[in-house]
Design a protein around this motif. Sequence first.
Motif, PDB file in Angstrom:
ATOM      1  N   LYS A 206     107.267  37.026 131.037  1.00 49.54           N
ATOM      2  CA  LYS A 206     108.705  37.720 130.750  1.00 49.54           C
ATOM      3  C   LYS A 206     109.845  36.926 131.574  1.00 49.54           C
ATOM      4  CE  LYS A 206     107.031  39.303 127.038  1.00 49.54           C
ATOM      5  NZ  LYS A 206     106.608  40.623 126.703  1.00 49.54           N
ATOM      6  N   HIS A 226     111.488  36.386 122.003  1.00 51.95           N
ATOM      7  CA  HIS A 226     110.220  37.301 122.086  1.00 51.95           C
ATOM      8  C   HIS A 226     109.519  37.451 120.626  1.00 51.95           C
ATOM      9  CE1 HIS A 226     108.765  41.614 123.538  1.00 51.95           C
ATOM     10  NE2 HIS A 226     107.794  40.627 123.766  1.00 51.95           N
ATOM     11  N   SER A 248     108.079  45.311 122.384  1.00 53.80           N
ATOM     12  CA  SER A 248     106.694  45.375 122.917  1.00 53.80           C
ATOM     13  C   SER A 248     105.776  46.315 122.112  1.00 53.80           C
ATOM     14  CB  SER A 248     106.804  45.616 124.398  1.00 53.80           C
ATOM     15  OG  SER A 248     107.644  44.677 124.976  1.00 53.80           O
TER      16      SER A 248
HETATM   17 MN    MN Z   1     105.630  41.118 124.594  1.00 53.31          MN
END
Ligand code: MN
Length: 592
Positions: A206, A226, A248
Motif C-alpha cells: 500500500k 486499488h 478493503s
Molecule cells: Mn487491498
Amino acid sequence: MTNNKQVLAWVEEMKNLVKPDNVMWIDGSEQQLNELRELAVKTGELHKLNEEMLPGCYLHRTNPNDVARVEDRTFICTTKQEDAGPTNNWCAPAEMYKKLYDIARGSYMGKTMYIIPFSMGPIGSPLAKIGIEITDSVYVVLNMIIMTRVGTKVLDTLGDSNDWVRAFHSRCDIDPEKRYICQFPEDNTIISVNSGYGGNVLLGKKCFALRIASYQGWKEGWMAEHMLILGLENPKGEVKYIAAAFPSACGKTNLAMLIPPKYLKEKGYKVWTVGDDIAWMRIGADGRLYAINPENGFFGVAPGTNEKSNFNALESTKKNTIFTNVALNLDTNTVWWEGLDKNPPENALEWKGNPWNPSMFVKADKSTYAAHPNSRFTAPAENCPCISEEFDKGAGVPISAIIFGGRRAKCTPLVYQSKNWENGVFIGSAMASETTAAAAGAVGVVRRDPMAMLPFCGYHMGDYFQHWLDMGKKLGDKAPKIFNVNWFRTDDEGNFLWPGFGDNMRVLNWIIDRCEGKADATETAIGFVPKPEDIDLTDLDMDMETLKSILTVDAETWKKEAAEIEEHYKKFGDKLPAELKNQLATLKANLG
Ligand code: MN
Ligand code: GTP
Ligand code: SPV
C-alpha cells in the motif's frame, strides 16, 4: 551486492541511525530463504505447520494491538499541506523525519538489519519500479519474498539509477502511541515504525504501490489503483480484461479468482487472475489502457475463504504460505478460521495463542472468534490454479472495463453502467462502502471511499479526480467502459439478496456484453441498468422479483445519496473539477 552510490549512502545513513549488530542483504536465494525460515522458527517469530498437509507453511501472530492498517496514523508528508489534500493526514517533511528518526534511533541494537531489494512488477518490465526495504523483522523479509520479486537481479537491473523508493521499517516496541506509517512522495521515501502488521510493514504494497505510485502516476501520466485485474475467457477462447476497485475486504480477491457457475463452466467460460489488489495502468502504443499487477503474491483475507467461496485462493495457500493471526489446530498442526469449514478444531489455539474450542464461540461476539476478522494469508501467485499466463509477462493486459463497487446494504443496484467516462469518474468519486476490519476503527459504517483509494491516495484527491478525467481525454474512444457493482444488498433481516462469489460471473457477462454492444439496458437517472431478463439466472434459486428489487433505482433514496455526495464534495473545495460538479447537478436534475 551493489555499487549504486545512492543505495549505499542511504543504507549507511540508516545503519548509523539504528545501529544494528549485523547487516544482511537479501539475495533471493533458496539457501538464504531456508536459513531465515529456520531462524524465525527458532526465535518463535514463525510456527512451522504440518509439513505433509501444508508444506513450507508457517503461522505468525502479531501483537494484539497491531492487527490492521492504522489510517489515523498514516501520513502524507509533502512540502505544502495542500498537496496532501483534505483526506490525508499531513505533516511537514522535516518535522516528520525528525520525529521518526528520534523514534527509530538505536532501535536495531542487538538485531540484524535486513536489506531487501525488490521489484514491483516483473523485473525489467517497462511498467515495473524498484524499491529497497530495510527492516528488522524476518517476518517482513519472508513476506516480501512472497509478495514481490526480490534479490540480486533487482539491483543488477537498477544499476546506477537513482529511480528507486527508499522504504525503512523498524518494529521498535510495537507501541501504538508511537506507530507511524509515513510517505514522503517528493523524496520517494517511506518510513514505518512500531508495527509488525501487513499493510503497515510490507512497504512495497500500500505504501509504495499505491501511495507513492499514485503520486508518481500523477506526475508521469499513468495510474496506480486499488484494483484487481482478471481475464474473462469466452467459449471461443477470446479473453477480455477487467479491472475492479472495491474497498478493503469488499471482494477483490474473490472476484479475481472467481469460478463460473457450472452451466457457464460447461459452456467454456473461464476466469484468469492477473492481480487481486493493485493495478498499475498505462496507455499503450495502440492507445488502449494496459494494466500490470505489481505484486507477486496475495495478502488475502482468511475468514470466509473456503472451497466453495474461493477454491482458487484456498488452493494458493496449500504450500509456501505464511498465515497471520489465524487459529492453530493442535491435533493436526494446521490452520483454521471462521468460514473455512463446518468443523472447528476441538483442540486449538486462537489467534492470540490462547486455548480455544468451539464451545467458546459466540457468533455475535467477534472477540470469541478463533481467527482475527482481519487474519490473512500470504501466498505466492504461482500457486494459484487460475493464474493468468500474462501475469509474469510485464507487458500488461488491455482493459475493456473498469468496475467500481462497495458494500451497500441499500441504495446501490447490483450493477449499472456509467453514461460515459466522465460520468464513470463521477461514480467512482462518489463511491461509498461500509467499513471493514481491514483497518482499525469501527466496522459497518458507510463512508465515502472514492475509487476505493481513500486510505491510499498519495496526493490531493481533487487533483486525483482531475487526473482520472485527463486520462479519459487521452484515451478518447479507446477508454474502458466504467461500471458499478454491489454484491451486498440485503433484505430487512440483513440477509444478502444476491448469491455473490462465483455467481458474480453472471454480472461480468452482462458487463462484457455491454462493452461489445451486445446487451440491452434501461437508462435511469444514475446510468444504464440491465433489463432483468438479461441477467442469466440459470440454475439459480432466485426469483425474478428479487432480481428486480436489487436492480431498482429508488428516486427518494438516491435524492438522499445526491445530498450526501454534495456534502462529500465540499471537502475538495476549488480542487473539485468542474466536470464533477456538473455531473452532480445532472444527477440531481435527473432525479427530479
Ligand atoms: Mn487491498
Ligand atoms: P483486501 O485484501 O483487504 O483489499 O480485500 P478484498 O477486496 O480482496 O476482499 P476479499 O475478496 O478478501 O473479500 C473480503 C470478504 O468479503 C470475505 O469475507 C469474503 O467472503 C466476502 N465476499 C467476497 N465476495 C463476496 C460476494 O460476492 N458476496 C458476499 N456476500 N461476500 C463476499
Ligand atoms: C487492504 O487493507 O486493502 C489490504 C490489506 O489489502 S493491507 O495490506 O494490510 O493493506
